[in-house]
Design a protein around this motif. Structure first.
Motif, short mmCIF file in Angstrom:
data_model
loop_
_atom_site.label_atom_id
_atom_site.label_comp_id
_atom_site.label_asym_id
_atom_site.label_seq_id
_atom_site.Cartn_x
_atom_site.Cartn_y
_atom_site.Cartn_z
N ASP A 162 1.31 -1.18 0.23
CA ASP A 162 -0.30 0.25 -0.18
C ASP A 162 0.40 0.56 0.14
OD1 ASP A 162 -2.31 -1.37 -0.02
OD2 ASP A 162 -2.99 -1.25 2.29
N ASP A 163 2.15 0.97 0.89
CA ASP A 163 3.06 2.80 1.15
C ASP A 163 3.26 2.50 -0.40
OD1 ASP A 163 2.37 2.38 3.43
OD2 ASP A 163 3.92 0.82 3.35
N THR B 201 0.64 4.95 -3.23
CA THR B 201 0.27 7.30 -2.35
C THR B 201 1.55 7.60 -3.32
OG1 THR B 201 2.58 6.70 -0.98
CG2 THR B 201 0.35 6.29 0.16
N GLU B 202 0.79 8.78 -3.94
CA GLU B 202 1.79 9.95 -4.09
C GLU B 202 3.06 10.11 -3.62
OE1 GLU B 202 0.13 14.06 -5.16
OE2 GLU B 202 -1.70 12.36 -5.83
N SER C 274 -5.23 13.98 -6.43
CA SER C 274 -3.86 14.04 -5.30
C SER C 274 -4.59 13.49 -3.88
CB SER C 274 -3.12 15.10 -4.89
OG SER C 274 -3.52 16.63 -4.11
N ASP C 275 -3.76 12.76 -2.98
CA ASP C 275 -4.75 12.50 -1.59
C ASP C 275 -3.84 13.11 -0.18
OD1 ASP C 275 -5.12 10.79 0.63
OD2 ASP C 275 -5.61 9.02 -1.06
N GLY D 150 -1.95 10.68 2.78
CA GLY D 150 -0.83 9.64 2.56
C GLY D 150 -1.46 7.89 2.33
N SER D 151 -3.27 8.06 2.18
CA SER D 151 -3.87 6.85 1.84
C SER D 151 -3.37 5.76 0.42
CB SER D 151 -5.43 6.46 1.88
OG SER D 151 -5.45 6.99 3.08
N PRO D 152 -3.68 4.71 0.28
CA PRO D 152 -3.04 4.33 -0.64
C PRO D 152 -3.76 4.56 -2.11
CG PRO D 152 -3.74 2.86 0.31
CD PRO D 152 -3.75 3.84 1.68
N LEU D 153 -3.88 5.32 -2.93
CA LEU D 153 -4.78 5.38 -4.14
C LEU D 153 -5.65 4.30 -4.54
CD1 LEU D 153 -2.55 7.93 -5.90
CD2 LEU D 153 -4.78 9.00 -4.35
#
Length: 351
Positions: free
Chosen positions: A231-232, A235-236, A265-266, A269-272
């Protein structure tokens, strides 16, 4: 041969055309190209004597007749694969000459009776045979055809003295593909292996496979509980961190299908997910691939299912179109003709 037409997105025969023939067989790969696939995807595992063979996993009881072969009964064992115990028969315990005596079975045979009707007809094949098949099909069809090579359990094979990157480099040279070229895409769930392919000077796009959960096993071995999660990387910030290191990412369809409305954008920092993931990856200079588009109810989101049988086809066309609308650069399909049709329909709808 025609120049590369750069069809977008690429339609990639996932292990050939397993919707119609047992996966990873010569027949499945030949059929994939006959049905219009731009590329095929072999999974690569190694034998005891260092031959790269095409199997979904190094444990082969579900994809061959090995369990019914009395001469190999004593090879059944339990191994730890990526931190989990697994019992069965493993390619690394066989020579190529021994594996060549086995016959293939469709892994999803309970769902795909037509494909399973060919069980027992085809042998396992080696990577070098697929190189020859691709070259021949490209000459016959007069178009560029690609290989998307997936490396399975690289850290496991490293520990056995069977480094997949080294074996692959040797196979490339023997097949006349030199150090690789634009026909080659390489992917793995373990980023360390992709780095090593680059260090070896193997040319071709390198794509990081992103599981739906968990962490890359090579990073777990290096960092334990501190290892980053898949998941990391979606993120963007994570995607920007992959920029310049790899050429793309490949995600499972659950990260794209049924996603919430796209955002550019998020900040959390959550998974896009969905188009937002694709947009952010493209912004970081990365291509995006997705796996696997399948028409059976068993694999479709609930709203696309039709009828009550798991093997029946649902509204696959709508689901495929939803995936294509995210802007992905390549799709893995078990039925290449359906992927080609979905791409054509999507292109017409966009005109």
């Amino acid at each position: 041969m025609q120049p590369d037409l750069a069809r977008h997105p690429l339609v990639i025969g996932h292990r050939g055309a397993p919707g119609y023939r047992p996966e990873h067989t010569r027949s499945a790969y030949e059929l994939a190209f006959a049905l219009g696939a731009d590329a095929v995807e072999p999974d690569l595992v190694a034998t005891r004597d260092g031959v790269l063979v095409l199997r979904h996993e190094n444990e082969i009881s579900g994809t061959t007749d090995v369990a019914s072969r009395p001469e190999f009964a004593a090879r059944r064992t339990t191994r730890e694969i990526d931190g989990k115990p697994l019992t069965g028969w493993f390619t690394e315990d066989f020579t190529w000459a021994e594996l060549a005596t086995l016959r293939s079975r469709e892994r999803l045979g309970s769902l795909r009776h037509a494909s399973a009707s060919f069980d027992g007809r085809y042998p396992i094949i080696r990577l070098r045979e697929l190189f020859e098949l691709i070259d021949r099909a490209a000459d016959e069809q007069r178009r560029m055809l690609r290989m998307v090579a997936e490396f399975k359990h690289a850290a496991h094979f490293d520990a056995l003295g069977l480094p997949l990157d080294e074996l692959f480099a040797a196979e490339l040279g023997a097949a006349g593909w030199g150090s690789g070229d634009e026909r080659l895409i390489m992917e793995a769930f373990e980023p360390t292996l992709l780095d090593r392919l680059g260090v070896r000077g193997i040319r071709g796009r390198r794509v990081f496979l992103i599981e739906n959960s968990g962490s890359p096993w090579d990073l777990v071995l290096a960092a334990g509980r501190r290892a980053p999660r898949y998941d990391d990387f979606v993120t963007e910030r994570g995607l920007r961190g992959l920029s310049g290191r790899f050429d793309g990412v490949s995600v499972g369809t659950p990260r794209l299908v049924g996603a919430p409305p796209a955002r550019s954008s998020d900040a959390t920092g959550s998974p896009l997910r969905g188009a937002a993931l694709v947009e952010a990856a493209h912004g970081a200079g990365l291509e995006v691939y997705t796996w696997t588009l399948r028409p059976e109810n068993r694999f479709l989101t609930a709203k696309r299912r039709r009828g009550t049988t798991r093997s029946g086809y649902g509204d696959w066309a709508a689901e495929f179109a939803e995936v294509l609308a995210t802007g992905v650069d390549g799709v893995f399909v078990d039925h290449p003709d359906l992927g080609v049709e979905a791409r054509a329909d999507f292109a017409r709808s966009a005109e």
